[in-house]
Scaffold this motif. Sequence first.
Motif, PDB file in Angstrom:
ATOM      1  N   GLY A  14       0.821  -1.200   0.000  1.00  0.00           N
ATOM      2  CA  GLY A  14       0.000   0.000   0.000  1.00  0.00           C
ATOM      3  C   GLY A  14       0.845   1.234   0.000  1.00  0.00           C
ATOM      4  N   LEU A  15       0.151   2.284   0.435  1.00  0.00           N
ATOM      5  CA  LEU A  15       0.836   3.557   0.380  1.00  0.00           C
ATOM      6  C   LEU A  15       1.587   3.888   1.644  1.00  0.00           C
ATOM      7  N   ILE A  16       1.542   2.987   2.639  1.00  0.00           N
ATOM      8  CA  ILE A  16       2.367   3.229   3.830  1.00  0.00           C
ATOM      9  C   ILE A  16       3.696   2.548   3.558  1.00  0.00           C
ATOM     10  N   ILE A  17       4.659   3.259   3.012  1.00  0.00           N
ATOM     11  CA  ILE A  17       5.878   2.689   2.505  1.00  0.00           C
ATOM     12  C   ILE A  17       7.059   3.509   2.956  1.00  0.00           C
ATOM     13  N   CYS A  18       8.289   3.088   2.586  1.00  0.00           N
ATOM     14  CA  CYS A  18       9.458   3.694   3.188  1.00  0.00           C
ATOM     15  C   CYS A  18      10.437   4.218   2.164  1.00  0.00           C
ATOM     16  N   CYS A  19      11.386   5.009   2.637  1.00  0.00           N
ATOM     17  CA  CYS A  19      12.378   5.594   1.746  1.00  0.00           C
ATOM     18  C   CYS A  19      13.729   5.584   2.429  1.00  0.00           C
ATOM     19  N   ALA A  81      13.523   3.881   7.254  1.00  0.00           N
ATOM     20  CA  ALA A  81      12.685   4.899   7.878  1.00  0.00           C
ATOM     21  C   ALA A  81      11.257   4.720   7.368  1.00  0.00           C
ATOM     22  N   LEU A  82      10.304   4.638   8.291  1.00  0.00           N
ATOM     23  CA  LEU A  82       8.927   4.296   7.934  1.00  0.00           C
ATOM     24  C   LEU A  82       7.924   5.194   8.634  1.00  0.00           C
ATOM     25  N   GLN A  83       6.790   5.370   7.989  1.00  0.00           N
ATOM     26  CA  GLN A  83       5.669   6.021   8.650  1.00  0.00           C
ATOM     27  C   GLN A  83       4.976   4.957   9.502  1.00  0.00           C
ATOM     28  N   ILE A  96       0.573   9.112  14.433  1.00  0.00           N
ATOM     29  CA  ILE A  96       1.378   8.675  13.302  1.00  0.00           C
ATOM     30  C   ILE A  96       2.696   9.444  13.297  1.00  0.00           C
ATOM     31  N   ILE A  97       3.791   8.704  13.197  1.00  0.00           N
ATOM     32  CA  ILE A  97       5.110   9.332  13.193  1.00  0.00           C
ATOM     33  C   ILE A  97       5.966   8.726  12.086  1.00  0.00           C
ATOM     34  N   LEU A  98       6.905   9.502  11.595  1.00  0.00           N
ATOM     35  CA  LEU A  98       7.888   9.012  10.637  1.00  0.00           C
ATOM     36  C   LEU A  98       9.142   8.659  11.427  1.00  0.00           C
ATOM     37  N   LEU A  99       9.376   7.363  11.570  1.00  0.00           N
ATOM     38  CA  LEU A  99      10.383   6.882  12.511  1.00  0.00           C
ATOM     39  C   LEU A  99      11.540   6.191  11.807  1.00  0.00           C
ATOM     40  N   ASP A 100      12.729   6.440  12.313  1.00  0.00           N
ATOM     41  CA  ASP A 100      13.941   5.748  11.879  1.00  0.00           C
ATOM     42  C   ASP A 100      14.410   4.875  13.048  1.00  0.00           C
ATOM     43  N   ALA A 182      13.480  10.219   3.779  1.00  0.00           N
ATOM     44  CA  ALA A 182      12.191   9.542   3.624  1.00  0.00           C
ATOM     45  C   ALA A 182      11.073  10.567   3.527  1.00  0.00           C
ATOM     46  N   ALA A 183      11.228  11.666   4.248  1.00  0.00           N
ATOM     47  CA  ALA A 183      10.219  12.727   4.222  1.00  0.00           C
ATOM     48  C   ALA A 183      10.051  13.299   2.826  1.00  0.00           C
ATOM     49  N   ALA A 184      11.125  13.317   2.033  1.00  0.00           N
ATOM     50  CA  ALA A 184      11.034  13.848   0.673  1.00  0.00           C
ATOM     51  C   ALA A 184      10.159  12.961  -0.205  1.00  0.00           C
ATOM     52  N   SER A 185      10.329  11.644  -0.088  1.00  0.00           N
ATOM     53  CA  SER A 185       9.484  10.740  -0.873  1.00  0.00           C
ATOM     54  C   SER A 185       8.037  10.798  -0.412  1.00  0.00           C
ATOM     55  N   LEU A 186       7.826  10.913   0.889  1.00  0.00           N
ATOM     56  CA  LEU A 186       6.460  11.076   1.396  1.00  0.00           C
ATOM     57  C   LEU A 186       5.829  12.349   0.862  1.00  0.00           C
TER      58      LEU A 186
END
Length: 372
Positions: A14-19, A81-83, A96-100, A182-186
């Motif tokens: 899905g769209l919950i993916i990582c970079c 790094a993932l949401q 919801i957090i973007l975590l490494d 990862a934030a850039a791809s999000l």
Amino acid sequence: MKNITLKATRIIPGLIICCSILVFTLTITAFRTGGYVIEGEMIAPNGTKVSLSYEYAGKRFADSALVKDNRILLKGSLPEALQCTLSNSVNQQLKIILLDNETINLRGKVAKFYYSEVSGAKEDVLFNTFNKERLAITGEYRDQLKATSTDFYDRNSRVYLDFNRKIDSLTLSFVKEYPNAAAASLAIINSHMNSTDVLRAEACYAHLSERAKRSYYAKRIKAFIDASKAIAVGKQAPDFVLRDINGKKFDLKDYRGKYLFIDFWASWCKPCREEHPLLRQLNTVYQGKNIVFVSISMDTNEKNWRQAVADDGLSWVQLNDPLALKGPLAEAYSVMALPSNLILDPKGKILATKLRGQPLSDFLQNLFKTNN
């Protein structure tokens, strides 16, 4: 052309993916081998479970820990790094957090879990900064729509074009500044994939670092770009097989020789259902013409789909893909957001995409005027 037979057992990411991740300091780099640590004060009854979950490569993962004496200590490891979604066993509130793989501090009350404060999550800070600016631009856009009485669906209006320009500028600048993040791809996904703007998504994707492009998150962006090009006007539409609302097999190949209007929608999609009165009208107007109207629901809940079909009086071909936006059909047709539609010629080639309202009415009118 590859035939797509849809089975509910297949799982597509899905769209919950990582970079890829930013290299911040030697200390943070060291944590990547040891995983993440979430610690801090959480005002909650002893035994309250705090869980962290995320989706990766089509599978869902979760870690959890119990609150003791208003303290929480949760450890685990992330592939990238993932949401991630934080939840608790007391109520339905989520955070919801973007975590490494890093150590972060979580502070809050379970009664107001959504408002818990997170510190030390560097990617999360970046993404929140981007989202704050994006929300400000969106707020201005809504104010302008109201002030000028502009139709929300008019994609040629000055108000919309100005809004789109600002979002594009913000996203491109952000990606250029943080090409490894990862934030850039999000940011690209939120700004351009969710609005299915492939040209802008591609322009931003080009500024990601080569390392970032190898990450899971960026690969989803690349897949979207490739799929969008594959369903451009003039391309052959991918074949697929589904069951209609009466259980009868629908095979796209069987409709060669006819024009097709294919509409992707869902019961929960308000803009989709607002378009149904027009589709009912058009289906009536073109009855007896060489065109078949086909609606494909992206509902995962069959009951909701059937109820919406009945409530909205949809009398033409009704199909449902329970894999929804995560399935192979959505991927093949680059359906990342709803509503979405396309018109096929009798040879199965794409004549037009994403027409709604008056532009859709005008296109069909001109099509059958030309072909009569």
